[in-house]
Write a protein that holds these residues in place. Structure first.
Motif, PDB file in Angstrom:
ATOM      1  N   THR A  35     -21.298 -25.716 -16.771  1.00  0.00           N
ATOM      2  CA  THR A  35     -21.001 -25.632 -14.966  1.00  0.00           C
ATOM      3  C   THR A  35     -22.098 -24.504 -14.777  1.00  0.00           C
ATOM      4  O   THR A  35     -22.106 -24.867 -13.345  1.00  0.00           O
ATOM      5  N   ALA A  38     -24.900 -27.196 -13.264  1.00  0.00           N
ATOM      6  CA  ALA A  38     -24.387 -28.117 -12.661  1.00  0.00           C
ATOM      7  C   ALA A  38     -24.421 -27.165 -11.398  1.00  0.00           C
ATOM      8  O   ALA A  38     -25.173 -27.695 -10.519  1.00  0.00           O
ATOM      9  N   GLN A 239     -19.663 -22.108  -7.787  1.00  0.00           N
ATOM     10  CA  GLN A 239     -19.776 -23.716  -7.186  1.00  0.00           C
ATOM     11  C   GLN A 239     -18.741 -24.096  -5.831  1.00  0.00           C
ATOM     12  O   GLN A 239     -19.215 -24.840  -4.517  1.00  0.00           O
TER      13      GLN A 239
END
Ligand SMILES: *Cc1c(COP(=O)(O)O)cnc(C)c1O
Length: 337
Positions: A35, A38, A239
């Motif tokens: 995560t 990304a 994110q």
């Protein structure tokens, strides 16, 4: 409680909490957290830099940038009221032996490159080595133009300096300028960006630069104690902040303008003209009544921070127009009593 002390006070929304709960994680010190990886790749692409590091705080992002660009005995040139200089505990000097060379901010919160030229040091054993120029955008809510950032880029290239942006609120700056994050970020060798302010994440900041810079920054992040483990839990919220948060900032700016209008014409209060460019409203008082106002507001369900004759009010995703009407009413009542 209505809280307008800062845009750092927001609580993670349901979507973030769900993403945190289901985040795929690994040990990020081993580079294993999918995560985090990304998010870093997404942000590097979005801001047009080669590489990115997820950091715990904006202060650590700036510190690591300084430690990476500068050696012991080097100096960085920075606005005298800049966060990196004045509000980060002297970290660069305390931990890096890096000397700050402050220059005054102009009335618009920008740095005059002639002032920078005037303090640049020659290559001489008497002097610290001038290595880096740091800008801040937004600065106290005020926005520096793309032209001024490009001029700084040309200036630093001409003088062999690196250029860093303390872009804690660069999202607000980009939205105000009507340009992409990339357009702003590409003016700089390195950029820091807070996910935990107007973008709404509970924790986190990003540091971006080229691969060589980020490789060295990774080392300094570890040294500074910022190597975190299953931190995808936080990156998952980050994110969402980066994907959803940017489009929402215009609303904060409109709300700040709304609040500034509501505060106009109160006896004893001046709304700083021209300063409400993003999500902040600045007030000056005729009397030293900041502490009394802060106390009274708190009793009336409003958290704000006024010091002496100055007050900064900040809009964010957890305050709406009804809340801001209330804030304005509490301030008005205090001065009209
Ligand atoms: C908030 C802020 C920082 C530091 O961020 P933290 O996450 O609070 O450490 C740096 N620069 C500016 C301009 C800021 O507003």
């Amino acid at each position: 409680m209505i809280d307008v002390r800062s845009d750092t006070v927001t609580r993670p929304n349901e979507k973030m909490r769900a993403a945190i709960a289901s985040a795929d994680v690994g040990d990020d010190v081993y580079g294993d957290d999918p995560t985090v990886n990304a998010l870093q790749e997404f942000a590097a692409e979005l801001l047009g830099h080669e590489a990115c590091l997820f950091m715990p705080t904006g202060t650590q992002s700036n510190l690591v940038a300084l430690l990476t660009h500068c050696q012991r005995g080097d100096e960085y040139i920075v606005g005298a009221d800049a966060h990196t200089y004045k509000y980060e505990g002297g970290g660069a000097a305390a931990l890096g032996g890096i000397q700050p060379q402050p220059v005054p901010f102009g009335v618009d919160g920008g740095i005059d490159l002639n002032e920078v030229a005037a303090v640049l040091k020659e290559d001489d054993v008497h002097f610290a080595r001038s290595r880096l120029l740091c800008l801040e955008n937004s600065q106290h809510g005020r926005v520096q133009s793309l032209d001024s950032m490009r001029a700084a880029r040309a200036f630093t290239q001409e003088h062999g300096l690196k250029l860093h942006l303390d872009g804690a609120r660069m999202g607000n700056a980009a939205v105000r300028l009507g340009v992409s994050l990339k357009a702003v970020a590409q003016c700089f060798d390195s950029v820091s960006l807070c996910l935990s302010k107007g973008l709404g994440a509970p924790v986190g900041s990003l540091l971006l630069g080229d691969r060589v810079f980020i490789k060295e920054a990774l080392r300094w992040r570890k040294v500074a104690g910022g190597g975190m483990r299953q931190v995808g839990l936080l990156a998952a919220a980050g994110q969402i902040a980066l994907t959803d948060g940017l489009d929402r900032l215009q609303e904060d700016h409109d709300n700040a303008t709304f609040l500034a209008e509501r505060l106009a014409g109160i006896d004893g209060v001046t709304v700083r003209e021209g300063w409400t460019q993003t999500n902040m409203v600045w007030l000056d008082f005729d009397q030293d009544c900041g502490a009394a106002l802060t106390l009274r507001a708190r009793e009336s369900g409003v958290r704000l921070s006024a010091y002496g004759r100055v007050c900064r009010l900040v809009t964010h995703c957890d305050v709406n127009r009804d809340d801001l009407e209330r804030v304005a009413a509490v301030i008005r009542e205090f001065f009209e009593q």
